[in-house]
Design a protein around this motif. Sequence first.
Motif, PDB file in Angstrom:
ATOM      1  N   ASP A 112     -12.373  30.091  -6.401  1.00  0.00           N
ATOM      2  CA  ASP A 112     -12.561  29.789  -4.981  1.00  0.00           C
ATOM      3  C   ASP A 112     -12.362  31.038  -4.145  1.00  0.00           C
ATOM      4  N   PHE A 156     -17.090  29.787  -5.782  1.00  0.00           N
ATOM      5  CA  PHE A 156     -17.268  28.423  -5.273  1.00  0.00           C
ATOM      6  C   PHE A 156     -17.415  28.492  -3.754  1.00  0.00           C
ATOM      7  N   ARG A 170     -10.851  19.880   6.353  1.00  0.00           N
ATOM      8  CA  ARG A 170     -11.724  20.889   5.762  1.00  0.00           C
ATOM      9  C   ARG A 170     -12.762  21.428   6.735  1.00  0.00           C
ATOM     10  N   MET A 253     -22.006  22.529  -6.125  1.00  0.00           N
ATOM     11  CA  MET A 253     -20.893  21.677  -6.575  1.00  0.00           C
ATOM     12  C   MET A 253     -21.092  20.293  -5.969  1.00  0.00           C
ATOM     13  N   PHE A 256     -16.947  14.975  -3.896  1.00  0.00           N
ATOM     14  CA  PHE A 256     -16.147  13.846  -4.378  1.00  0.00           C
ATOM     15  C   PHE A 256     -16.635  12.492  -3.857  1.00  0.00           C
ATOM     16  N   ALA A 289     -13.464  19.161  -8.911  1.00  0.00           N
ATOM     17  CA  ALA A 289     -12.370  18.975  -9.870  1.00  0.00           C
ATOM     18  C   ALA A 289     -12.089  17.496 -10.112  1.00  0.00           C
ATOM     19  N   MET A 320     -16.041  19.913 -14.297  1.00  0.00           N
ATOM     20  CA  MET A 320     -14.839  20.645 -13.889  1.00  0.00           C
ATOM     21  C   MET A 320     -13.628  19.721 -14.021  1.00  0.00           C
ATOM     22  N   GLU A 490      -8.070  21.342   2.364  1.00  0.00           N
ATOM     23  CA  GLU A 490      -8.230  20.123   1.566  1.00  0.00           C
ATOM     24  C   GLU A 490      -7.022  19.206   1.696  1.00  0.00           C
TER      25      GLU A 490
END
Length: 731
Positions: A112, A156, A170, A253, A256, A289, A320, A490
């Motif tokens: 990151d 990232f 964020r 990426m 979520f 992640a 990931m 985050e």
Amino acid sequence: MLTQTQKNRVEELLSQMTLDEKIGQMNQESPSIVGGFDVPFPELIEMLNDGRITQEEFGKIMSTAERDFHEDDIRAGLVGSMMGDDPVKANELQKIAVEESRLGIPLIMGFDVIHGLRTVYPIAIAEAGSFDENLFERTARVAAKESRAHGINWNFAPMLDVARDSRWGRVSEGPGEDPYLASVFAGAKIRGLQGDRSSVENYVAACMKHYIAYSACESGRDYNTTSMSVSQLYNVYLPPFRAAVEAGALTAMASFNDLNGVPCTVNRWTLRDILKGSLQMPGFVVSDANGIRECVTHGIAEDDADAGVQAANAGLDMDMGTHIFRDHLRKAVEDGKVSMDVIDDAVRRILSVKMWLGLFDHPYVPEETIRSNAVIPDEHRAVALEAAKKSIVLLKNEGQVLPLDRSRKISLIGNLADMSEEVIGAWAMSWKREDCVTIRSGLENAGANVTYYPCGGPEGEIDFAQVEKACREGDVVVAVVGELVSMSGEASSKADTRIPGKQREMLQAVLESGKPLVTVLMNGRPLALKWEKENLPVLVEAWHLGIEMGNAVAAVLMGDENPGGRLASTMPAMTGQCPIYYNHPNTGRPGSKSKFTSKYLDAPLGPAFPFGYGLSYTTFAYSGLTVEELEDGYQIGVTVKNTGDRTGTETVQLYMQDVTASLVRPVRELRGFRKVTLEAGEEQRVVFLLQKKNLGFWNNQGTYVTEDGLYVFYVGANSEDCLCERVMVKF
Ligand code: NOJ
């Protein structure tokens, strides 16, 4: 993306790989923390979260913790990617992959690096406010170089989530609320990260994130569900990703969140149809992640194995954090649930990016490069300083208190002014304390007559005796207030976005003393600033500006720099207005004085400060707006004059509104901007060319349409304050 010879090399490798080796490429590892501390790791994280240990103490424990770098798996060809920022370790692991695994496929090393690695520059929401495309590119170039020197070849970044709700922590990581500005930012960041291929030391593969609509989380709560129309997705959230791919972005990426009920990790429509299909992104997609496993928690997959099958089939190429691909994909292929074509496509994409990065021929960081990491090169620091200066936004300057007279005695208050770790901003991971310049040191470096009084900060009590002393002893009080770095980023959503703690009481005490007060804000999100706007005479938005923060703020306060930053995000008056953004659709009852209109009983309709807003130590006047029709567009001109007494830079902004459309369109939409630097009294004609094809929008069928009818073009200093011209457009 690759030459024919390189493509052949990829195909040749692919033909030699076993299924396990192929799945290995789809597996990302990070160093697992396996011990070396007294409490179990999850408890250690809890201790950090609930404040029993500080970030610094946690860092110390981690630096001595025992780690498993998965060397055996790398040797067996079961790992495609690793995370980390230690070049010595990167070389060690790369050596195992290249020299000890059967096919010698190098690792792609991800990390990151969101707003700088060692040279931390402003958080994205701040940098976006510089409205400086060239700067966006140069900061990314510095990040790319430093990344490679640390063994990282895959960043990232950029984070491209258009964010309209400042409750979401964020917002700090992204380029603000506007799709056009975010797209300019996206293209420049990709060019900066990937563009200089003159040497493998100069570029990395970008990983745009979080794909997609992550920032539209309901109620601003991180990870929350998102739902929206196709048109909204295409017009607001997709444009920066499209711009990034057009600039060559290689990887993405998956976010979520679920979008309209389908988690983005397993969303075939957004991954295969849009990203790899219509946008034609050539590289691969990594999950966020633990993203694959979270599909079980979402309630969309029965178990890990099912989540893995859904993810691979949807077009997710790399796992990931979960090992689900590693542990379950072989059986899924044997059972016919995932085809070899799906696996081959994923592996081909991953190998192609590794080939493009030059990793097969240059897998290691040279020793002398590692040695050169000891100090930050001057030219990197200079870019960080320039970026920090250009990101500062002057919000109010009543009575022209700023710039400060050098002879004045400054009393500096607010703990944030003296905390080096707080200049950095969320998501910087490889910074060093000794590199950080606080506002206190910046003022001292600038030769200001400054005394610091420790009065209190975002947390805890205020020492009013110190405040009183500061007011008594100084000619002017500079108060630095706002948020700790840990309050944005985050998992840092907030339901109350006012300046936290008792800082407002500290400001009030200064106001009551009658001493001139300059308030500098340090924060990661647009704060709710109703009280501050109404009560504070001077307000400077300084965000978290990175290692050069103190020098940049001092330059602005002392007048060595005339501030020219703008807001890349609307500043709400009150949290309850969120989400609030300038480019909202028109309602049938726009808010007004009459009762049955779209407004609040207990909050103003408008923001504290609008998108695009920012003052200067000089003033600018706009006149003579003209719109001239060309064959395929419009030439829009305006005269901008510096009406003050010093040189300054103005960001001239072009907006449009499609007044009669087949879908309700925003009241204004940014379509261009130009920065002009004018001396006192100087004027300049600024001309924009707006092509007719850029007047359109995406409808709910995912089709871009342009429609005849009435349009309004606006040119001005921010999204509210504009000259305008109505135009009938025919295509
Ligand atoms: C979680 C975050 O959402 C993402 O932004 C980051 O890149 C990954 N973890 C890896 O650290």
